[in-house]
Scaffold this motif. Structure first.
Motif, PDB file in Angstrom:
ATOM      1  N   GLU A 276       0.840  -1.192   0.000  1.00 59.83           N
ATOM      2  CA  GLU A 276       0.000   0.000   0.000  1.00 59.83           C
ATOM      3  C   GLU A 276       0.884   1.254   0.000  1.00 59.83           C
ATOM      4  O   GLU A 276       1.921   1.296   0.655  1.00 59.83           O
ATOM      5  CB  GLU A 276      -0.911   0.009   1.225  1.00 59.83           C
ATOM      6  N   VAL A 277       0.432   2.222  -0.730  1.00 58.28           N
ATOM      7  CA  VAL A 277       1.177   3.468  -0.848  1.00 58.28           C
ATOM      8  C   VAL A 277       0.654   4.462   0.188  1.00 58.28           C
ATOM      9  O   VAL A 277      -0.558   4.624   0.362  1.00 58.28           O
ATOM     10  CB  VAL A 277       1.033   4.050  -2.271  1.00 58.28           C
ATOM     11  N   GLU A 278       1.548   5.132   0.903  1.00 58.36           N
ATOM     12  CA  GLU A 278       1.166   6.113   1.914  1.00 58.36           C
ATOM     13  C   GLU A 278       0.449   7.302   1.263  1.00 58.36           C
ATOM     14  O   GLU A 278       0.748   7.670   0.116  1.00 58.36           O
ATOM     15  CB  GLU A 278       2.412   6.625   2.646  1.00 58.36           C
ATOM     16  N   PRO A 279      -0.521   7.923   1.979  1.00 49.82           N
ATOM     17  CA  PRO A 279      -1.288   9.049   1.408  1.00 49.82           C
ATOM     18  C   PRO A 279      -0.405  10.174   0.866  1.00 49.82           C
ATOM     19  O   PRO A 279      -0.692  10.724  -0.204  1.00 49.82           O
ATOM     20  CB  PRO A 279      -2.124   9.533   2.604  1.00 49.82           C
ATOM     21  N   ASN A 280       0.649  10.538   1.603  1.00 50.92           N
ATOM     22  CA  ASN A 280       1.509  11.627   1.121  1.00 50.92           C
ATOM     23  C   ASN A 280       2.232  11.248  -0.167  1.00 50.92           C
ATOM     24  O   ASN A 280       2.519  12.108  -1.007  1.00 50.92           O
ATOM     25  CB  ASN A 280       2.513  12.055   2.195  1.00 50.92           C
ATOM     26  N   HIS A 281       2.493   9.947  -0.328  1.00 50.54           N
ATOM     27  CA  HIS A 281       3.125   9.500  -1.577  1.00 50.54           C
ATOM     28  C   HIS A 281       2.134   9.585  -2.731  1.00 50.54           C
ATOM     29  O   HIS A 281       2.518   9.935  -3.861  1.00 50.54           O
ATOM     30  CB  HIS A 281       3.636   8.062  -1.415  1.00 50.54           C
ATOM     31  N   GLU A 283      -0.184  11.791  -3.011  1.00 50.96           N
ATOM     32  CA  GLU A 283      -0.252  13.203  -3.371  1.00 50.96           C
ATOM     33  C   GLU A 283       0.913  13.585  -4.283  1.00 50.96           C
ATOM     34  O   GLU A 283       0.743  14.310  -5.263  1.00 50.96           O
ATOM     35  CB  GLU A 283      -0.228  14.070  -2.104  1.00 50.96           C
TER      36      GLU A 283
END
Length: 298
Positions: A276-281, A283
């Motif tokens: 899973e990709v982090e939210p800030n990534h 963005e």
């Protein structure tokens, strides 16, 4: 054919050496082909190879598990061709094959599991052992004079060394599984009659002469000894964490399908997912996308 029908036709339960049970090879038919025909099996294998490639991609990306595939067999059972066909669709970057030969002088100066430790797959990778540390309780047991080369302490030779090695192997494989290395063990079960036919083919066809060694016939003369040694291996090292699959090997087209099926089912059972990709990534990905799309065309 849906998944249920396929498994019913495959009958995988007849190829499993049940842990805790005394195994006799006479109970496993080398000519078994389930309810499949040759052409049908090849079509399913092609689809299975695509699925394996998909699962390997996720395995590599997730980087949590490794898969160790161990192949053992009598000579001419088809290990090389099975590995070649079943793994034909995987990315070479995430897969390595090791063929274990008679131990070198350096290897004899170490314990018998040392060279296997050196070849274990990294997380995210598939490692294939074409023969393995099981030779130490098969070939060495049938040819006990080979123990003399291993420079073992005298106390080791006084007890039941095979029972000791079974215990060590079980502990080794449990250690691997506990650390995320999934162990799958395959014995390609060829009949004595089919082995003879394949040996003669290697002798009669010049392009296959290189595959035949004089020692193959010498080992064939010890067929019964090897069968007994294998049965003891399956009985003592078939565990819940690393069971043995006894694959019919008289018909290579079915051998390949069966091996592919078991690997596919194991990978499926791991519930592999892409990281899973982090939210800030996410963005930043969108920002990068906008920058790329706003670039002037060349």
């Amino acid at each position: 054919m849906d998944s249920k029908s396929f498994i019913a036709a495959m009958q995988p339960e007849v190829m499993m050496a049940k842990p805790g049970k005394k195994i006799k090879l006479k109970d496993f038919d080398p000519g078994f082909t389930g309810d499949f025909k040759k052409k049908e099996a090849r079509e399913y294998l092609e689809a299975g190879i695509e699925e394996l490639a998909r699962y390997q991609d996720i395995l590599y990306a997730q980087n949590t598990y490794a898969l160790l595939l161990i192949f053992q067999a009598m000579d001419a059972a088809g290990k090389d061709s099975t590995i070649k066909h079943v793994m034909s669709g995987v990315n070479p970057q995430g897969c390595q094959v090791f063929s274990f030969k008679p131990p070198s002088a350096e290897e004899l100066d170490h314990d018998y599991l040392w060279k296997s430790f050196r070849c274990l797959p990294e997380r995210g990778n598939i490692g294939i052992f074409n023969r393995s540390y099981y030779e130490e309780v098969l070939v060495v047991r049938v040819h006990p004079h080979l123990l003399d080369r291993q420079q073992l302490p005298p106390s080791t030779r006084k007890g039941n060394i095979w029972k000791q090695r079974f215990e060590e192997i079980n502990n080794f494989e449990k250690y691997l599984v506990n650390n995320g290395i999934v162990v799958m063990k395959f014995f390609l079960n060829v009949s004595k009659a089919e082995q003879k036919r394949r040996f003669l083919e290697r002798i009669n066809r010049p392009e296959k002469n290189w595959k035949f060694a004089l020692s193959d016939v010498e080992d064939r003369a010890r067929w019964d000894d090897y069968q007994t040694a294998y049965e003891d291996v399956f009985t003592n090292t078939g565990t819940d964490w690393a069971p043995w699959h006894i694959i019919p090997a008289d018909n290579k087209w079915f051998t390949r399908l069966a091996v592919a099926h078991f690997i596919h089912q194991k990978l499926k059972s791991l519930n592999l997912t892409y990281p899973e990709v982090e939210p800030n990534h996410l963005e930043r990905l969108q920002e990068s996308k906008q920058r790329l799309e706003s670039e002037p065309e060349d």
